[in-house]
Design a protein around this motif. Structure first.
Motif, PDB file in Angstrom:
ATOM      1  N   VAL A   2     -46.051  21.506-138.408  1.00  0.00           N
ATOM      2  CA  VAL A   2     -45.073  22.591-138.472  1.00  0.00           C
ATOM      3  C   VAL A   2     -44.628  22.985-137.069  1.00  0.00           C
ATOM      4  N   ALA A   3     -43.333  23.196-136.906  1.00  0.00           N
ATOM      5  CA  ALA A   3     -42.812  23.719-135.641  1.00  0.00           C
ATOM      6  C   ALA A   3     -42.663  25.226-135.811  1.00  0.00           C
ATOM      7  N   PHE A   4     -43.240  25.982-134.896  1.00  0.00           N
ATOM      8  CA  PHE A   4     -43.183  27.429-134.963  1.00  0.00           C
ATOM      9  C   PHE A   4     -42.056  27.945-134.075  1.00  0.00           C
ATOM     10  N   SER A   5     -41.537  29.112-134.426  1.00  0.00           N
ATOM     11  CA  SER A   5     -40.454  29.748-133.676  1.00  0.00           C
ATOM     12  C   SER A   5     -40.936  31.044-133.051  1.00  0.00           C
ATOM     13  N   LYS A   6     -40.176  31.522-132.096  1.00  0.00           N
ATOM     14  CA  LYS A   6     -40.488  32.788-131.452  1.00  0.00           C
ATOM     15  C   LYS A   6     -40.620  33.879-132.521  1.00  0.00           C
ATOM     16  N   GLY A   7     -41.706  34.663-132.429  1.00  0.00           N
ATOM     17  CA  GLY A   7     -41.942  35.759-133.362  1.00  0.00           C
ATOM     18  C   GLY A   7     -42.781  35.392-134.571  1.00  0.00           C
ATOM     19  N   ASP A   8     -42.994  34.094-134.817  1.00  0.00           N
ATOM     20  CA  ASP A   8     -43.820  33.689-135.962  1.00  0.00           C
ATOM     21  C   ASP A   8     -45.245  34.197-135.800  1.00  0.00           C
ATOM     22  N   LYS A   9     -45.802  34.698-136.896  1.00  0.00           N
ATOM     23  CA  LYS A   9     -47.202  35.097-136.890  1.00  0.00           C
ATOM     24  C   LYS A   9     -48.042  33.865-137.196  1.00  0.00           C
ATOM     25  N   VAL A  10     -49.078  33.666-136.394  1.00  0.00           N
ATOM     26  CA  VAL A  10     -49.918  32.477-136.502  1.00  0.00           C
ATOM     27  C   VAL A  10     -51.383  32.867-136.337  1.00  0.00           C
ATOM     28  N   GLU A  11     -52.251  31.904-136.563  1.00  0.00           N
ATOM     29  CA  GLU A  11     -53.652  32.033-136.194  1.00  0.00           C
ATOM     30  C   GLU A  11     -53.974  30.896-135.231  1.00  0.00           C
ATOM     31  N   VAL A  12     -54.728  31.231-134.201  1.00  0.00           N
ATOM     32  CA  VAL A  12     -55.136  30.257-133.200  1.00  0.00           C
ATOM     33  C   VAL A  12     -56.585  29.886-133.489  1.00  0.00           C
ATOM     34  N   CYS A  13     -56.815  28.583-133.672  1.00  0.00           N
ATOM     35  CA  CYS A  13     -58.160  28.076-133.923  1.00  0.00           C
ATOM     36  C   CYS A  13     -58.788  27.736-132.579  1.00  0.00           C
ATOM     37  N   SER A  14     -59.807  28.475-132.219  1.00  0.00           N
ATOM     38  CA  SER A  14     -60.427  28.246-130.923  1.00  0.00           C
ATOM     39  C   SER A  14     -61.247  26.961-130.930  1.00  0.00           C
ATOM     40  N   LYS A  15     -61.098  26.186-129.862  1.00  0.00           N
ATOM     41  CA  LYS A  15     -61.875  24.958-129.701  1.00  0.00           C
ATOM     42  C   LYS A  15     -62.894  25.096-128.581  1.00  0.00           C
ATOM     43  N   GLU A  16     -63.011  26.329-128.041  1.00  0.00           N
ATOM     44  CA  GLU A  16     -63.960  26.562-126.958  1.00  0.00           C
ATOM     45  C   GLU A  16     -65.376  26.668-127.501  1.00  0.00           C
ATOM     46  N   GLU A  17     -66.333  26.179-126.717  1.00  0.00           N
ATOM     47  CA  GLU A  17     -67.732  26.261-127.109  1.00  0.00           C
ATOM     48  C   GLU A  17     -68.108  27.720-127.327  1.00  0.00           C
ATOM     49  N   GLY A  18     -68.828  27.973-128.408  1.00  0.00           N
ATOM     50  CA  GLY A  18     -69.209  29.334-128.749  1.00  0.00           C
ATOM     51  C   GLY A  18     -68.190  30.040-129.630  1.00  0.00           C
ATOM     52  N   PHE A  19     -66.989  29.443-129.754  1.00  0.00           N
ATOM     53  CA  PHE A  19     -65.942  30.045-130.571  1.00  0.00           C
ATOM     54  C   PHE A  19     -65.448  29.095-131.659  1.00  0.00           C
ATOM     55  N   LEU A  20     -66.081  27.915-131.793  1.00  0.00           N
ATOM     56  CA  LEU A  20     -65.682  26.961-132.833  1.00  0.00           C
ATOM     57  C   LEU A  20     -65.793  27.623-134.194  1.00  0.00           C
ATOM     58  N   GLY A  21     -64.825  27.370-135.056  1.00  0.00           N
ATOM     59  CA  GLY A  21     -64.853  27.953-136.393  1.00  0.00           C
ATOM     60  C   GLY A  21     -64.305  29.358-136.437  1.00  0.00           C
ATOM     61  N   SER A  22     -63.578  29.761-135.395  1.00  0.00           N
ATOM     62  CA  SER A  22     -62.990  31.098-135.396  1.00  0.00           C
ATOM     63  C   SER A  22     -61.475  31.003-135.263  1.00  0.00           C
ATOM     64  N   TYR A  23     -60.796  31.987-135.873  1.00  0.00           N
ATOM     65  CA  TYR A  23     -59.342  32.046-135.869  1.00  0.00           C
ATOM     66  C   TYR A  23     -58.910  33.429-135.416  1.00  0.00           C
ATOM     67  N   TYR A  24     -57.911  33.471-134.521  1.00  0.00           N
ATOM     68  CA  TYR A  24     -57.445  34.735-133.964  1.00  0.00           C
ATOM     69  C   TYR A  24     -55.965  34.922-134.254  1.00  0.00           C
ATOM     70  N   GLU A  25     -55.612  36.100-134.771  1.00  0.00           N
ATOM     71  CA  GLU A  25     -54.229  36.390-135.106  1.00  0.00           C
ATOM     72  C   GLU A  25     -53.403  36.541-133.832  1.00  0.00           C
ATOM     73  N   ALA A  26     -52.181  35.989-133.878  1.00  0.00           N
ATOM     74  CA  ALA A  26     -51.290  36.028-132.719  1.00  0.00           C
ATOM     75  C   ALA A  26     -49.855  35.890-133.207  1.00  0.00           C
ATOM     76  N   LYS A  27     -48.912  36.057-132.280  1.00  0.00           N
ATOM     77  CA  LYS A  27     -47.517  35.749-132.588  1.00  0.00           C
ATOM     78  C   LYS A  27     -46.993  34.834-131.490  1.00  0.00           C
ATOM     79  N   VAL A  28     -46.060  33.973-131.872  1.00  0.00           N
ATOM     80  CA  VAL A  28     -45.488  33.023-130.928  1.00  0.00           C
ATOM     81  C   VAL A  28     -44.520  33.776-130.013  1.00  0.00           C
ATOM     82  N   VAL A  29     -44.762  33.653-128.701  1.00  0.00           N
ATOM     83  CA  VAL A  29     -43.863  34.225-127.703  1.00  0.00           C
ATOM     84  C   VAL A  29     -42.745  33.231-127.420  1.00  0.00           C
ATOM     85  N   SER A  30     -43.137  31.946-127.259  1.00  0.00           N
ATOM     86  CA  SER A  30     -42.123  30.915-127.059  1.00  0.00           C
ATOM     87  C   SER A  30     -42.712  29.529-127.283  1.00  0.00           C
ATOM     88  N   PRO A  31     -41.926  28.643-127.931  1.00  0.00           N
ATOM     89  CA  PRO A  31     -42.322  27.239-128.037  1.00  0.00           C
ATOM     90  C   PRO A  31     -42.126  26.576-126.675  1.00  0.00           C
TER      91      PRO A  31
END
Length: 140
Positions: A2-31
């Protein structure tokens, strides 16, 4: 993908150690970079230097997914059912391991923790696969 547009509400899946399996709510500022990267602003995470400002960062497209559709939760979860628990400003994937009064115990494989949550902090777990939502709800 999926291509997201400015303002779209999304969840970011963290791939950092200690944060695997977590999702954080965000909005797209810019593609960016032909929709392979996106600048996002988090809903609940803040800048380390100025904790009054929402955290803004650039993430790769494979770390984004749309916000899951609202699922009418019955407030009843089954043993070994996959759920998301809201904790530490994000949604964490875990498994129901028990119930005690009005709380459910959730085990998190990535951390080895087992924590009790009020039902209002739980949601049914959905995976974003091939541009579709897939439910893992156990049927008994």
């Amino acid at each position: 993908m999926v291509a997201f547009s400015k303002g779209d509400k999304v969840e970011v899946c963290s791939k950092e150690e200690g944060f695997l399996g977590s999702y954080y709510e965000a909005k797209v500022v810019s593609p960016m970079a032909n929709n392979t990267r996106y600048k996002v602003q988090y809903k609940n995470l803040v800048e380390e230097e100025d904790q009054t400002r929402p955290l803004v960062e650039v993430v790769s497209a494979d770390e984004l997914r749309p916000v899951p559709p609202p699922v009418r939760a019955s407030g009843v979860f089954n043993y070994l059912e996959k759920v998301d628990a809201f904790d530490n400003d994000g949604w964490w994937v875990g498994t129901i391991t028990g119930k005690q009064e009005l709380k459910y115990w959730v085990f998190f494989e990535t951390t080895g923790d087992e924590i009790a949550y009020d039902v209002c902090r739980l949601r049914n777990h959905l995976e974003w696969r091939n541009d579709h939502w897939v439910s893992f709800k156990k049927r008994f």
